[in-house]
Write a protein that holds these residues in place. Structure first.
Motif: not given
Length: 498
Positions: A339-367
């Motif tokens: 995707l680097m040479a396409t117009r989708w790079t900003p969206y990939l960067a945003l998907s990374g932040t959303l993915s970290v948020s999902i990972g944090a949400a999963v950790l909330l359920a950890v015991s």
């Protein structure tokens, strides 16, 4: 004066002829990875090895935390220092000197009988690696045909976060089985190989501005921006938030950072191109890299502390449970290559932040009962988030300046990212420990998740208010030095229209 010519620092034909592997892309990739990988592995491996190192060299937890903090500070400062030095010193010479310095510093650390020599070695490792970042990556990015750029983007992603993701497994093995000195010996060996490859492959160049003056504004402020706050957060190992030893260095260091960025913005010939990357796309990319880097580092530290101290897992088991983050980083690198040479790079960067948020949400359920099942899932999302969020953000900034300025741009973004990543993590970890890990872990994860989600929303608003539209980067013009790859609208341009 600082040269701004697009051909600044290009290889000298006279020096080129003396380097047998000059211009070989595989060799350039190898020397870049060998320059960065040893230290980046160590940054996340140390946590799980701390008890063993503490016992063997007789260090206190504060001394070891201070060593780690000053090493991270030296890494961030080294990138800025190298951006200044490459104006007057050939990159090849600086690369060889820093790689040799890493070998020596590793030997100092592995042979240390006490904390003094160990700290000296580890801090020098950070300094050398920060300088190597600016020496090795820009020639890899700009010194090869345009067809190589997509692969280079993936290599940078793997080099920066693939090795960071690999660190906990290494640290877990050493923490459970012993042998931290052999690990440092292995790192010294990797650096020695990097030194050899560099001698055979790193192209010589004429310094672009051999008579450039020392930047008496940027360098001292960069030193204060890094060392002061990192000392402050290290103090939390032996003190509390109310101690002046914590608050005064942190506040003073952040003030230094404000003056550093502001001063570089106002200078006509700055060391780091703050003004060119103050437009919408590079600002969003840089802030995204800072947000993702801080969230990823914080969640990883919290998870390791919870599994070690509350669930009483062995270091090896902890390192194994977070290993899926390597797969996440790899997937992100492959996607960025496409995707680097396409117009989708900003969206990939945003998907990374959303993915970290999902990972944090999963950790909330950890015991302690379900950690073995949930932590690998969270690690996968965190790894993808780190790879997809940081490196695309780095390139959004790098492609927004002329190709000759990509080194100083990388230095600035890494300084800001490191500042965020290595300050927030220790603060929230201290909060979790003082609250009690059973509750404090989840409280700290909630705070991290909240900051990440709010940050995502603010970045989206900033992007929309800038009036930015998805666009592929003009890589041909950028590589030739004719223009920037992105032509970003001004920050908040949408609000300025009549």
């Amino acid at each position: 004066m600082r040269s701004s010519s697009p051909r600044s620092g290009f290889p000298s034909p006279r020096l080129f002829s003396r380097v047998p592997l000059a211009g070989r892309y595989p060799a350039a990739v190898a020397l870049s990875l060998l320059a960065l990988s040893p230290y980046l592995i160590l940054t996340t491996a140390t946590t799980l090895m701390k008890p063993q190192i503490t016992r063997e060299i007789g260090a206190t937890p504060f001394e070891l935390q201070l060593t780690s903090g000053m090493s991270n500070a030296a890494y961030a400062f080294g990138a800025v220092a190298a951006a200044d030095l490459v104006q007057r010193v050939a990159r090849r010479h600086l690369y060889l000197l820093c790689e040799a310095g890493f070998v020596v510093s590793s030997v100092l650390a592995l042979s240390a009988p006490g904390i003094g020599l160990f700290a000296t070695g580890v801090v020098l490792q950070g300094l050398c690696t920060g300088m190597l970042l600016v020496c090795a990556l820009p020639p890899l990015v700009t010194g090869h045909p345009i067809g190589r750029l997509r692969t280079t983007a993936a290599v940078v992603s793997l080099g920066l976060f693939g090795m960071v993701a690999f660190g906990p497994l290494v640290g877990g093995l050493v923490g459970s089985l012993g042998g931290w000195r052999p690990l440092f010996a292995g790192l010294a060996t990797l650096a020695a190989i990097g030194l050899t490859v560099g001698a055979l492959a790193f192209e010589g160049n004429e310094p672009p501005a051999p008579r450039a003056k020392f930047d008496w504004l940027a360098i001292p402020l960069a030193l204060g921006t890094t060392t002061l706050p990192f000392f402050g957060v290290a103090w939390l190992t032996r003190g509390s938030f109310s101690d002046p030893e914590f608050s005064v260095p942190v506040v003073c260091g952040l003030v230094c950072g404000v003056f550093l960025v502001g001063g570089q913005y106002k200078k006509t010939e700055p060391l780091m191109p703050v003004r060119p990357i103050s437009n919408t796309l590079p600002v969003v990319g840089t802030l995204n890299a800072m947000l993702v880097g801080a969230s990823f580092t914080t969640l990883l530290e919290l998870t390791e502390a919870y599994l070690t101290r509350e669930a009483h897992y062995t270091p090896l088991r902890v390192g194994t449970l977070v290993t899926p983050q390597i797969a996440g980083v790899f997937v992100a690198a492959v996607l960025f290559r496409r995707l680097m040479a396409t117009r989708w790079t900003p969206y990939l960067a945003l998907s990374g932040t959303l993915s970290v948020s999902i990972g944090a949400a999963v950790l909330l359920a950890v015991s302690t009962k379900n950690a073995s099942a949930l932590v690998p899932v969270a690690a996968l999302f965190l790894g993808f988030g780190a790879g997809a969020g940081v490196t695309p953000g780095l390139f959004l900034a790098g492609f927004s300046v002329p190709s000759a300025q990509i080194g100083p741009t990388f230095a600035l973004v890494e300084l800001l990212r490191s500042e965020a990543a290595f300050l927030i993590g220790p603060v929230l970890l201290h909060l979790a420990l003082t609250t009690g890990l059973a509750e404090g872990f989840h409280l700290a994860v909630v705070i991290t998740l909240t900051v990440t989600v709010v940050g995502v929303l603010l970045l989206i608003v900033l992007y929309l208010l800038g009036g930015a539209r998805p666009q592929p980067p003009d890589l041909e013009s950028w590589l030739s030095g004719r223009s920037t790859a992105y032509h970003s609208p001004a920050l908040l341009a949408g609000l300025r229209k009549p």
